[in-house]
Design a protein around this motif. Structure first.
Motif, short mmCIF file in Angstrom:
data_model
loop_
_atom_site.label_atom_id
_atom_site.label_comp_id
_atom_site.label_asym_id
_atom_site.label_seq_id
_atom_site.Cartn_x
_atom_site.Cartn_y
_atom_site.Cartn_z
N ALA A 131 0.84 -1.20 0.00
CA ALA A 131 0.00 0.00 0.00
C ALA A 131 0.88 1.25 0.00
O ALA A 131 1.80 1.36 0.81
N ALA A 132 0.61 2.15 -0.95
CA ALA A 132 1.30 3.45 -1.05
C ALA A 132 2.83 3.34 -1.00
O ALA A 132 3.53 4.18 -0.46
N ILE A 133 3.35 2.30 -1.63
CA ILE A 133 4.80 2.06 -1.57
C ILE A 133 5.55 3.05 -2.51
O ILE A 133 5.03 3.41 -3.58
N SER A 134 6.72 3.50 -2.09
CA SER A 134 7.52 4.38 -2.96
C SER A 134 8.34 3.51 -3.90
O SER A 134 8.50 2.31 -3.67
N SER A 135 8.88 4.13 -4.98
CA SER A 135 9.62 3.30 -5.92
C SER A 135 10.89 2.73 -5.28
O SER A 135 11.28 1.61 -5.56
N ASP A 136 11.49 3.49 -4.37
CA ASP A 136 12.66 2.97 -3.66
C ASP A 136 12.32 1.73 -2.85
O ASP A 136 13.02 0.71 -2.89
N ASP A 137 11.22 1.86 -2.10
CA ASP A 137 10.84 0.73 -1.24
C ASP A 137 10.40 -0.48 -2.07
O ASP A 137 10.64 -1.62 -1.68
N ALA A 138 9.77 -0.20 -3.22
CA ALA A 138 9.37 -1.32 -4.08
C ALA A 138 10.60 -2.06 -4.57
O ALA A 138 10.63 -3.29 -4.63
N VAL A 300 4.21 0.07 -7.39
CA VAL A 300 4.21 1.52 -7.20
C VAL A 300 2.92 2.11 -7.77
O VAL A 300 2.23 2.91 -7.12
N ALA A 301 2.55 1.66 -8.97
CA ALA A 301 1.32 2.18 -9.59
C ALA A 301 0.10 1.78 -8.77
O ALA A 301 -0.78 2.61 -8.51
N PHE A 302 0.04 0.54 -8.37
CA PHE A 302 -1.12 0.10 -7.60
C PHE A 302 -1.19 0.85 -6.27
O PHE A 302 -2.27 1.15 -5.77
N GLY A 303 -0.02 1.15 -5.72
CA GLY A 303 0.02 1.87 -4.45
C GLY A 303 -0.59 3.26 -4.55
O GLY A 303 -1.06 3.81 -3.56
N GLN A 304 -0.58 3.82 -5.77
CA GLN A 304 -1.10 5.19 -5.94
C GLN A 304 -2.55 5.22 -6.40
O GLN A 304 -3.20 6.26 -6.38
N PRO A 306 -6.64 4.51 -6.55
CA PRO A 306 -7.73 4.19 -5.64
C PRO A 306 -8.04 2.69 -5.74
O PRO A 306 -8.05 2.14 -6.85
N SER A 307 -8.27 2.04 -4.66
CA SER A 307 -8.49 0.58 -4.60
C SER A 307 -7.35 -0.19 -5.25
O SER A 307 -7.55 -1.30 -5.77
N GLY A 308 -6.18 0.40 -5.22
CA GLY A 308 -5.03 -0.21 -5.90
C GLY A 308 -4.68 -1.60 -5.40
O GLY A 308 -4.23 -2.45 -6.16
N GLN A 309 -4.90 -1.83 -4.10
CA GLN A 309 -4.53 -3.15 -3.58
C GLN A 309 -5.39 -4.24 -4.17
O GLN A 309 -4.92 -5.34 -4.44
N ILE A 310 -6.66 -3.90 -4.38
CA ILE A 310 -7.55 -4.92 -4.96
C ILE A 310 -7.18 -5.16 -6.42
O ILE A 310 -7.01 -6.30 -6.85
N PHE A 311 -7.00 -4.06 -7.15
CA PHE A 311 -6.57 -4.22 -8.55
C PHE A 311 -5.26 -4.99 -8.63
O PHE A 311 -5.06 -5.85 -9.47
N GLY A 312 -4.37 -4.62 -7.73
CA GLY A 312 -3.06 -5.26 -7.73
C GLY A 312 -3.17 -6.75 -7.49
O GLY A 312 -2.54 -7.56 -8.18
N PHE A 313 -4.00 -7.10 -6.55
CA PHE A 313 -4.20 -8.51 -6.23
C PHE A 313 -4.75 -9.25 -7.45
O PHE A 313 -4.21 -10.29 -7.87
N VAL A 314 -5.79 -8.70 -8.04
CA VAL A 314 -6.43 -9.37 -9.18
C VAL A 314 -5.45 -9.41 -10.37
O VAL A 314 -5.34 -10.43 -11.06
N PHE A 315 -4.72 -8.33 -10.54
CA PHE A 315 -3.80 -8.28 -11.68
C PHE A 315 -2.72 -9.35 -11.56
O PHE A 315 -2.49 -10.13 -12.48
N PHE A 316 -2.06 -9.41 -10.41
CA PHE A 316 -1.02 -10.42 -10.26
C PHE A 316 -1.60 -11.83 -10.32
O PHE A 316 -0.97 -12.75 -10.82
N LEU A 317 -2.85 -11.96 -9.86
CA LEU A 317 -3.51 -13.26 -9.96
C LEU A 317 -3.62 -13.68 -11.43
O LEU A 317 -3.32 -14.81 -11.81
N LEU A 318 -4.00 -12.73 -12.26
CA LEU A 318 -4.14 -13.06 -13.68
C LEU A 318 -2.79 -13.31 -14.34
O LEU A 318 -2.67 -14.18 -15.20
N VAL A 319 -1.78 -12.56 -13.92
CA VAL A 319 -0.44 -12.83 -14.46
C VAL A 319 -0.03 -14.26 -14.07
O VAL A 319 0.52 -15.01 -14.88
N GLY A 320 -0.36 -14.62 -12.84
CA GLY A 320 -0.05 -15.98 -12.38
C GLY A 320 -0.77 -17.02 -13.23
O GLY A 320 -0.19 -18.05 -13.61
N ILE A 321 -2.01 -16.74 -13.55
CA ILE A 321 -2.77 -17.69 -14.37
C ILE A 321 -2.21 -17.75 -15.79
O ILE A 321 -2.08 -18.83 -16.39
N ALA A 322 -1.84 -16.59 -16.31
CA ALA A 322 -1.24 -16.57 -17.65
C ALA A 322 0.05 -17.40 -17.64
O ALA A 322 0.33 -18.15 -18.58
#
Ligand code: PFF
Length: 454
Positions: A131-138, A300-304, A306-322
């Motif tokens: 959540a709200a991670i900076s590019s350095d921390d990522a 970093v993008a998901f951290g910025q 709105p609802s980025g964590q949910i999108f992030g979760f679903v997105f990585f899930l789909l990358v995993g499925i791909a």
């Protein structure tokens, strides 16, 4: 001509074949690898060469693989053998199938490590780690993951087991249904990300980076990488698509199916680039950051958002499925061969193959930590497996498949399988696979070699 069937089963329809092959093609290659190698090779000029390779080399070879598989209705090793014999040529052509099996082992062993990273990010997004991670921390989070062999091993093992489970179940409805829903879902989410990226201040810079053609950025090595990636992203040169072709309905037109698959694959890669590079430039990151690019930019993008964590979760899930739908196609040729050759059930076949690949994968994941100093020809184990497969084994496999189909296989076989409505299409394919494709692959190989020796 009497119609043969594969002992392993058949796709229910033409669309299932297209989806399964697209599931194989669209994977980490599109979303993880394409952006980072484009970044390392200077952008637009590299992309152009890659697109040319898809057209001149990828599409004709994919047609060749499908036609050989469908004609023989067997695993690639046996398919190459049978088609060679029925064309009055040496059964030794099955060596191309063998090289493909080896390439599949190598690819899957590092692919599974990267898919393991994806699984780790799915879990991390799920619990709100980024959540709200900076590019350095990522960047630090990703490095932290790589330096931890235990975590890498757990996820790598989970992924290998996931692949074994599907292959053990055979080419069945479960996978077909999964692909049918998940690929469109991945596509939609990529478009959501594209909409987000298009609002960032770095969108123009990202677009320019991807599409601005600057020939001074091209070297023979980057051309080799572009061609290698065309093979990798379309799953060519190792028999994956040949195996899938062997389960394809006889009536399906090969040409249009292949063009559909190649188009979908290309669009996903370009959209992934248009998502990742704007985020890179907006946040002042380095496009040439290497394999971590996706894992650092996207959080970093998901951290910025709105609802980025949910999108992030679903997105990585789909990358995993791909990744999953690609990985199974890496194992299928070897599993099908074991079943054909020894009459094994799929379950023991999967266990044996899974264990071999899992072991090679351990060396690959150690490249980021405990055995980082071990070098093969100047590469870490991970980089070596990636380089030798994508840039050498797949193009070489593809070259042999092109020469085989263009010069060895009886014309009647390829004419019968391709059966275009217009003869001109067949002739265009035939000339391409005989002359243009092999010459293009050979030139890139030879010039790259001369360049390296210089
Ligand atoms: N095409 C897959 C990707 O782009 O991620 C990777 C791959 C799958 C390569 C199957 C080769 C293969 F036979």
């Amino acid at each position: 001509m009497e119609e043969k069937q594969s002992i392993h089963g058949a796709w229910a329809s033409r669309w299932i074949f297209i989806l399964a092959a697209t599931g194989s093609a669209v994977g980490l290659g599109n979303i993880w690898k394409f952006p980072y190698i484009t970044g390392e090779n200077g952008g637009g000029a590299f992309v152009l060469v890659y697109l040319l390779c898809i057209l001149v080399v990828g599409v004709p070879i994919m047609m060749a693989e499908v036609l050989i598989g469908r004609h023989a209705r067997k695993s690639p090793i046996n398919a190459m053998h049978d088609v060679a014999i029925s064309s009055g040529k040496s059964g030794l052509w099955s060596m191309v199938g063998w090289m493909g099996v080896l390439a599949g082992f190598f690819i899957l062993s590092f692919y599974s490590v990267v898919a393991g990273w994806v699984l780790h990010y799915i879990a991390g997004m799920g619990v709100g780690d980024y959540a709200a991670i900076s590019s350095d921390d990522a960047g630090k989070a990703f490095e932290g993951l790589l330096s931890n062999p235990q975590t890498l091993l757990i996820w790598h093992s989970v992924f290998i087991v996931m692949v074994m489970l599907v292959i053990a179940g055979g080419v069945e409805k479960g996978l077909e249904n999964a692909v049918k829903f998940l690929m469109p879902a991945l596509f939609v989410l990529l478009l959501v990300m594209l909409a987000y990226a298009s609002q960032t201040s770095g969108f123009h810079a990202g677009w320019d980076f991807l599409f601005h053609f600057d020939p001074s950025q091209l070297s023979w090595e980057s051309i080799l990488v572009a061609m290698g990636h065309a093979f990798f992203t379309l799953s060519l040169g190792m028999g994956a698509i040949m195996a899938y072709g062997s389960y394809m309905p006889k009536k399906t037109a090969i040409g249009t199916a292949v063009i559909t698959i190649a188009l979908m694959d290309t669009v996903v890669a370009l959209v992934a680039g248009l998502v990742i590079f704007p985020i890179v430039f907006t946040n002042g990151m380095d496009p040439g950051a290497g394999p971590g690019l996706m894992f650092v930019t996207l959080p970093v993008a998901f951290g910025q958002m709105p609802s980025g964590q949910i999108f992030g979760f679903v997105f990585f899930l789909l990358v995993g499925i791909a990744a999953w739908t690609s990985a199974i196609s890496l194992l299928e040729p070897a599993a099908a061969w074991l079943v054909e050759k020894f009459g094994w059930h799929r379950i023991p076949a999967c266990i044996v193959l899974g264990l071999i690949i899992w072991s090679i994968g351990i060396a690959a994941l150690g490249s980021f930590n405990v055995i980082a100093d071990v070098k093969l020809f100047g590469f870490t184990v991970f980089d070596f497996l990636d380089f030798i497969t994508a840039n050498i084994m797949l193009p070489l496999g593809g070259l042999f498949i092109a020469l085989f189909t263009g010069w060895m296989v009886k014309r009647q076989i390829s004419e019968d399988e391709l059966a275009f409505s217009a003869n001109a299409w067949y002739r265009a394919w035939y000339i391409t696979i005989r002359y243009i494709t092999p010459v293009a692959v050979a030139i890139i190989f030879v010039f790259n070699l001369l360049d390296t020796l210089k």
